[in-house]
Design a protein around this motif. Structure first.
Motif: not given
Length: 57
Positions: A7-28
């Motif tokens: 089963x192939x998983x679709x690439x993560x959506x842009x919204x999910x990537x943006x949320x992940x980046x916000x969590x990773x970069x934090x206060x910046x």
């Protein structure tokens, strides 16, 4: 015969990537969001001030 793939998983959506980046970069990220919001509000206020109607005295 075509090979069956797992089963192939679709690439993560842009919204999910943006949320992940916000969590990773934090206060910046929050700082940049605040700057953007302040700049946008300032731009709207300048446009409103420049375009204000002049009432006759």
């Amino acid at each position: 015969m075509p090979e069956k793939e797992g089963p192939t998983t679709p690439p993560p959506s842009f919204v999910k990537q943006a949320m992940r980046n916000m969590v990773r970069k934090g206060s910046k990220s929050l700082f940049h969001f605040g700057l953007t919001a302040a700049g946008f509000i300032g731009f709207i206020l300048v446009v409103a001030w420049l375009g204000r109607p002049t009432l006759p005295q």
